[in-house]
Design an enzyme around this catalytic site. Structure first.
Site, PDB file in Angstrom:
ATOM      1  NE  ARG B 224      16.490  -5.185  -6.908  1.00  0.00           N
ATOM      2  CZ  ARG B 224      15.151  -5.285  -6.894  1.00  0.00           C
ATOM      3  NH1 ARG B 224      14.564  -6.431  -6.594  1.00  0.00           N
ATOM      4  NH2 ARG B 224      14.402  -4.253  -7.168  1.00  0.00           N
ATOM      5  N   GLY B 245      21.922 -14.528 -13.678  1.00  0.00           N
ATOM      6  CA  GLY B 245      22.591 -13.470 -12.936  1.00  0.00           C
ATOM      7  C   GLY B 245      22.061 -12.078 -13.272  1.00  0.00           C
ATOM      8  CG  HIS B 246      23.957  -8.816 -11.278  1.00  0.00           C
ATOM      9  ND1 HIS B 246      24.524  -7.924 -10.431  1.00  0.00           N
ATOM     10  CD2 HIS B 246      24.961  -9.613 -11.706  1.00  0.00           C
ATOM     11  CE1 HIS B 246      25.807  -8.156 -10.350  1.00  0.00           C
ATOM     12  NE2 HIS B 246      26.101  -9.176 -11.098  1.00  0.00           N
ATOM     13  CG  ASN B 247      22.879  -5.662 -14.754  1.00  0.00           C
ATOM     14  OD1 ASN B 247      23.052  -5.880 -13.562  1.00  0.00           O
ATOM     15  ND2 ASN B 247      22.509  -4.488 -15.209  1.00  0.00           N
ATOM     16  CB  SER B 265      26.544  -8.257 -17.836  1.00  0.00           C
ATOM     17  OG  SER B 265      26.338  -7.401 -16.735  1.00  0.00           O
TER      18      SER B 265
END
Lengths: 346, 346, 346
Positions: B224, B245-247, B265
């Site tokens: 998330r 990974g997140h974002n 990201s």
């Protein structure tokens, strides 16, 4: 967008976030989000030049920003902080705890708990989880859905297991840990001896010990020791899909990124940083405060505080100079061959 | 060998597979398989010279082959297609759907569904699965055994979750997706700040959004977002044991092979191909239609349409030339040292 | 420390461990452990000089050591063996079996077994496991908690599935296998064809076949074949988080370490050793007895008995020479450029 159910006063938000409030205080704030998602109940943050324009245009109820940006947001409610991102994170962390509330502890009726297990007060156990014989679970522990905690395991205070975590027999877990879904602790170490043309299994009868405040990401695996223990020290954080081999010892407050693999009996110090997909051979030592670049392959020990990179890994500066120099290698080879030919022709 | 329960007429098989039929049509065909497994009810395909002999000898009921091979199979029943493999795959895909039939939707009595969840018609939920509060599940969704769908998740039409899939809170899934066993969507992103010698957890309160027609392989993990969302675009296919990974934001119709890891990201375009075990640093952009070779390490952004290879990754042509040139490096070093010595001796 | 419940006489311990007993035989021995954990009921081993002192000081009840160390342990009970570690492992393996005892077979009342499944005698099935239609489970099989065995699977004698193992439809498993938690066998192979700008799924209707005596580590995945079978040969051992692509064929007694990934249709011979994080391209052959170093990337086939290393992998000796030589590459580049400049200036 993350909506919270608890109502926080603007005074409380200012107090938790730190910094100075500017603008009106009679605000209803109910969520945190990215700038483009914001509505008039949102808290956003703006810490970089490139986001000033969109933040100014957004309907966000509160902008957390730094002193030098204040003039960009006339007539807006602001929380002015030297570290806006950090302020927001502190507000979120506080708000999450409020939302979790007293967290009415609840053992789901489908959870199967062995008679000999010792379950403290305020423990939650999710549906379809199974707790084995002589397991000890301390106060405030939350166990998700479909977990299995095999016999003789111990789990310390306030540790949180998300759904579907597996602790094999005799795994010892400290307080305030967080284990994500699919974590497997204590599966057999990978040890075989080729005897008479057959891979004979070396029995794995040690265990896994996880100290306090450790977080382990989804689907990561830590194997039990052959004898003794595989150990993760206090405050160390492990990302998703990480493999820790049997008899490894990892120190305190280290960061182990996704898909790292440590072979057996490797020692990792304190405050070590292993970037994603790093692999380490067995029986080596990675000194405290060492930083190892992504995908590096550690064939031998790493000194304390060193920055390493490459496969096999070396001093990161040298590694980077090689990475640059190798681009000229085809040209150098051509020149070398030409020279060789000339010498021969002489 | 895959046996099907539905009976398909040879007319239907010819129609679905395309191409031209030759030989007798009064056949009972009940399975598809490799040449060596075939019996007289089997459909096999033969597209390469090296398989002609074994195909001709096999008792297979039907051989799908290309026009130029027809003379190798006298007196046999043939489906003659320019693309035999593709024809067979179309037949299998159709047959699978027939076998699945109307798929009598069925919520197993041991499934636990929150009262506030909205479950459309024709939804199947397997044994020991748990559906949380305010979850919305659209028509035709199939959820396997032992899945947990946490509160506020949304699952679009006809999506298929195999056994043991975990969706954390507020995960949003489109229509016609396929998630394999052990998939974990929405575990916390891996974010910590070292404050006063302690790794402080950065709260992760964003979510995961998966668009339509996405397939995710066994034991893969998508974290998330911290704020906002981690996003996978329409039609993208993700293999087993992948870490997102997140974002991260992944575009449409991209292919992400097994054990790839994307740090936080990172932006991946449309029609990108990431081969197995590729690792990408955070906050970079991989342009649309880029192709990245296996095990490459992406430290910086990749232009649209580029072919990259290596660690750190570079233009694949250069990467391959270096890979060849480096074999001469020990010899070049020897020559370099010799020359150095000669100069010194001068 | 591993405590055993069964009592073993010192005569039996000596007999199982082999070697020669010295010292008193009226001992109560109840556990095995590392030297620093020992109490007076412990068995420890001492095979290296550096452990003599701590072993001599420990209160361990029995020290297994080698003939040349005997004088270091006066007045102690010793089992004198040429291979102390191996002796201890044999004792542990025997003791584990005694502890497991007759292993009262037990199908938990919450296990759901299809009527058409054939379950032999002495089969254990854990809580919340689900066994599908027409599954055949042979005598002595132990299935943990929360496993799902889909329709038409076959499991051979005495195979052990830990908790949370998933076998997709039609997976065939031999005798005496061990599968750890989170193993997924038979998920769809990763195959797509880009047709009209869409990644079209190639149906995956083959299966997975695992021969006898195979061990598979936690969260590892083996995909089903497109047609035919993905096969793992007798006695092969697979570590955690390994990915085996569709249609691979792996031979006998091979060792596949953690996080290895094999793309589709790759053939691995017998007694092959693939170290951690190795990646192999599809459609290549890794010859029997080949050894491949950690993190290597195999782009093409590996000859029988070869030792390979690197990405792309090559002869390990050359690979190591390059690894050494590249450290001088920046210096060589500098010299090359200087010379180039001099020539130009001439």
């Amino acid at each position: 967008m993350k909506r919270f159910e608890t109502k926080l006063s603007t005074e409380m938000i200012a107090a938790i976030g730190g910094g100075k409030w500017q603008g009106k205080k009679e605000l209803k704030l109910s969520n945190v989000c990215e700038i483009h998602e914001a509505n008039d109940e949102s808290i956003i943050f703006c810490e970089q030049d490139k986001f000033i324009e969109s933040a100014a245009k957004s309907p966000a109820g509160l902008i957390i920003t730094k002193p030098e940006f204040v003039n960009n947001f006339p007539k807006r409610s602001l929380l002015i902080s030297e570290k806006p991102y950090l302020s927001l994170m502190m507000i979120i962390a506080y708000w999450q705890k409020q939302d979790a509330g007293e967290g009415v502890a609840f053992v789901h009726p489908t959870a199967i708990v062995a008679e000999s297990a010792e379950i403290a007060e305020d423990v939650s156990i999710g549906a379809y989880s199974v707790i084995g014989a002589k397991v000890k679970i301390a106060k405030g522990v939350k166990i998700g859905i479909g977990c299995t905690i095999d016999k003789d395991c111990v789990i310390g205070k306030n540790t949180l297991l998300y759904d579907n975590v597996r602790l094999y027999e005799n795994t010892q877990v400290g307080a305030n840990c967080i284990f994500h879904s699919g974590v497997v602790l204590g599966a057999d170490g990978f040890g075989f001896l080729l005897i008479e043309e057959i891979q004979q299994k070396i029995p794995q009868v040690g265990n896994v010990i996880i100290h306090d405040n450790v977080e382990i990401g989804a689907n990561s695996c830590i194997d039990r020791a052959t004898l003794g223990s595989t150990v993760v020290g206090e405050g160390t954080k492990i990302d998703n899909l990480v493999q820790i081999g049997h008899n490894c010892t990892i120190g305190k407050h280290s960061i182990i990124c996704a898909q790292v693999g440590l072979a057996g009996s490797t020692i990792v110090g304190d405050y070590v940083y292993l970037a994603g997909q790093v692999g380490a051979a067995g029986h080596i030592t990675i000194g405290s405060k060492a930083m190892v670049g992504a995908q590096s392959g550690l064939a031998s020990s790493v000194p304390e505080g060193a920055r390493y990179f490459g496969t096999p890994a070396m001093n990161a500066n040298l590694g980077k100079r090689i990475a640059v120099a190798q681009k000229y290698l085809p040209e150098m080879l051509k020149a070398y061959r030409k020279e060789l030919k000339e010498k021969k022709d002489d």
